[in-house]
Design an enzyme around this catalytic site. Structure first.
Site, PDB file in Angstrom:
ATOM      1  N   PHE A 187      17.490 -32.897 -39.513  1.00  0.00           N
ATOM      2  CA  PHE A 187      18.443 -33.390 -38.515  1.00  0.00           C
ATOM      3  C   PHE A 187      18.273 -34.897 -38.352  1.00  0.00           C
ATOM      4  CE2 PHE A 187      20.131 -34.054 -34.211  1.00  0.00           C
ATOM      5  CZ  PHE A 187      21.379 -33.469 -34.387  1.00  0.00           C
TER       6      PHE A 187
ATOM      7  N   ASP B 299      10.666 -28.592 -35.282  1.00  0.00           N
ATOM      8  CA  ASP B 299      11.817 -28.781 -34.395  1.00  0.00           C
ATOM      9  C   ASP B 299      12.450 -27.404 -34.192  1.00  0.00           C
ATOM     10  OD1 ASP B 299      14.321 -29.274 -33.248  1.00  0.00           O
ATOM     11  OD2 ASP B 299      14.567 -31.187 -34.275  1.00  0.00           O
TER      12      ASP B 299
ATOM     13  N   TYR C  46      19.510 -27.367 -24.065  1.00  0.00           N
ATOM     14  CA  TYR C  46      20.937 -27.152 -23.796  1.00  0.00           C
ATOM     15  C   TYR C  46      21.665 -26.288 -24.824  1.00  0.00           C
ATOM     16  CZ  TYR C  46      21.162 -31.279 -26.888  1.00  0.00           C
ATOM     17  OH  TYR C  46      20.989 -32.169 -27.927  1.00  0.00           O
ATOM     18  N   LYS C  47      20.963 -25.836 -25.861  1.00  0.00           N
ATOM     19  CA  LYS C  47      21.608 -24.973 -26.845  1.00  0.00           C
ATOM     20  C   LYS C  47      21.420 -23.511 -26.436  1.00  0.00           C
ATOM     21  CE  LYS C  47      21.482 -28.133 -30.818  1.00  0.00           C
ATOM     22  NZ  LYS C  47      21.060 -29.396 -30.179  1.00  0.00           N
TER      23      LYS C  47
ATOM     24  N   ARG D 266      31.033 -24.113 -38.784  1.00  0.00           N
ATOM     25  CA  ARG D 266      29.798 -23.553 -38.236  1.00  0.00           C
ATOM     26  C   ARG D 266      30.118 -22.675 -37.026  1.00  0.00           C
ATOM     27  NH1 ARG D 266      24.827 -27.093 -35.723  1.00  0.00           N
ATOM     28  NH2 ARG D 266      26.297 -27.275 -34.007  1.00  0.00           N
TER      29      ARG D 266
END
Length: 416
Positions: free
Chosen positions: A143, A214, A239-240, A388
């Site tokens: 990422f 991560d 927040y995911k 996605r």
């Protein structure tokens, strides 16, 4: 044909009896009612921003109106005996996250962003590595923020420190004597590929290399076992799949064996052993609390705290079983039409290698996703050509999956 017309009745599309039977047997089905999901929308982007928990609405209102509005500054310590004071809020949230990632509460610190926490654990890992080891090893397609932070830290340190980027499949072959730590994301944000955390951690340990994971796309989507794998450090966002709200505080993990030795690069006053002593020299707090930097972000921390309560009665094994079942169904429904509709699956079919999302390549992926979103089927686009779709076991039903797959099919057929 306008996209809105193609998918106008998607959320009310009749669902086959066998799919409804899966929802009837789902042990997590009752969790859906704990979230506020918009009418007329199928939301498959919880791997970017989780849905709003009803608990969060109530908690934020109470914090703003009562704790802040009435108690004012007293809320920093008021209610300490009942565990309701703001000062201990980071520790209470850390304990809830620890259960989800296979950690002890004192190994988790909550606050700041994932990027800032990545800087902290990278600096900590380099600080305990042997001096001759000055390479940070990472997946070349990791990422971007992980790469950026690592680039910035190695440039700041100078002195021969280096970020070495290699293909994910070649990481094991590059665990050489000059490598201090390896930085990897457990679930690839584009493809949903899930790395073998335990196997890679073992390989790194055997080579004398520290591991930094991560967990942004794994924590809350399925059980993670950091201590079981012998991981050294980790980071993740709130927040995911944890549903803490936009910009929710992130977390970091530091294994107990490194607490005494690992340096705290950002040694703020809230990580001090006694913040209100106002001492002029830094003395770290016990455990991972030493990595908490500044004043707790009370509003956002309270939202995350309330959101995490949704996991309190959840069997994490059942979470994983449902995640795999949802993604299996989505792929199976699109398999018969994928080639005709120019969809190329990039998510692994092997369950152990899959996170909680399904991704396809499509030559017009950006435009297709824009059309899907406009029509109420919310997924995500990732460059250069990836569609996605994220699946959150707490609030997605099998009926959602069926309707979403039929919606993708209808949209692509209409465009063709």
């Amino acid at each position: 044909m306008p996209t809105q017309t193609v998918l106008a009745d998607l959320t009310t599309l009749p669902v086959p009896a066998d799919v409804l039977a899966l929802d009837a047997r789902d042990p997590l089905a009752h969790k859906r009612d704990e979230f506020l999901l918009p009418d007329g929308v199928i939301y498959l982007d919880g791997n970017s921003l989780g849905a709003l928990s009803r608990r969060v609405v109530q908690r934020v209102r109470h914090v703003t109106e009562e704790e802040w509005g009435r108690a004012l500054i007293g809320s920093w310590t008021l209610g300490a005996q009942e565990g309701r004071d703001w000062m201990a809020l980071p520790d209470r949230v850390a304990a809830k996250i620890a259960r989800l990632i296979g950690a002890q509460p004192d190994e988790v610190a909550v606050g700041d962003s994932t990027s800032v926490n990545t800087f902290k654990v990278l600096a900590a890992a380099l600080g305990v590595a042997a001096p001759e080891r000055r390479v940070l090893l990472t997946d070349a397609d990791n990422f971007p923020t992980d790469l950026y932070v690592a680039q910035g830290l190695t440039a700041l340190l100078g002195g021969g420190y280096e970020l070495r980027r290699v293909p994910a499949d070649e990481v094991a072959a590059h665990l050489r004597p000059d490598v201090a730590a390896v930085l990897l994301t457990q679930v690839d944000y584009r493809t949903g590929r899930c790395l073998d955390l335990a196997a890679i951690s073992a390989q790194a340990r055997a080579a004398g290399v520290l591991t930094i994971w991560d967990l942004a796309h794994s924590a809350g989507a399925f059980p993670v076992d950091l201590n079981g794998a012998g991981a050294d450090f980790a980071v993740g966002c709130g927040y995911k799949y944890l549903n803490g709200g936009p910009g929710a505080p992130a977390f970091l993990f530091a294994a107990r064996r490194w607490h005494a030795a690992a340096p705290v690069a950002l040694s703020g006053w809230m990580g001090h052993a006694d913040p209100f002593e106002m001492a002029r020299d830094y003395v770290p707090a016990p455990g991972a609390r030493r990595f908490v930097t500044g004043t707790p972000m009370v509003l956002s921390l309270s939202a995350l705290d309330a959101a995490l309560d949704a996991f309190a009665d959840v069997d994490l094994h059942a979470l994983r079983v449902k995640s795999l079942a949802l993604t299996d169904m989505f792929m199976a429904l699109l398999d018969p039409v994928a080639e005709r509709l120019a969809l190329t699956l990039v998510t692994p079919r092997e369950p152990a290698q899959r996170g909680s999302q399904v991704s396809y390549r499509h030559p017009q992926a950006r435009e297709v996703m824009a059309d899907l979103i406009a029509a109420g089927l919310v997924g995500d686009f990732r460059t250069p050509d990836i569609l996605r779709f994220g699946f959150t076991p707490l609030y997605h039903s099998f009926a959602d999956v069926y309707r979403a797959a039929r919606g993708v099919q209808a949209m692509l057929e209409a465009r063709a």
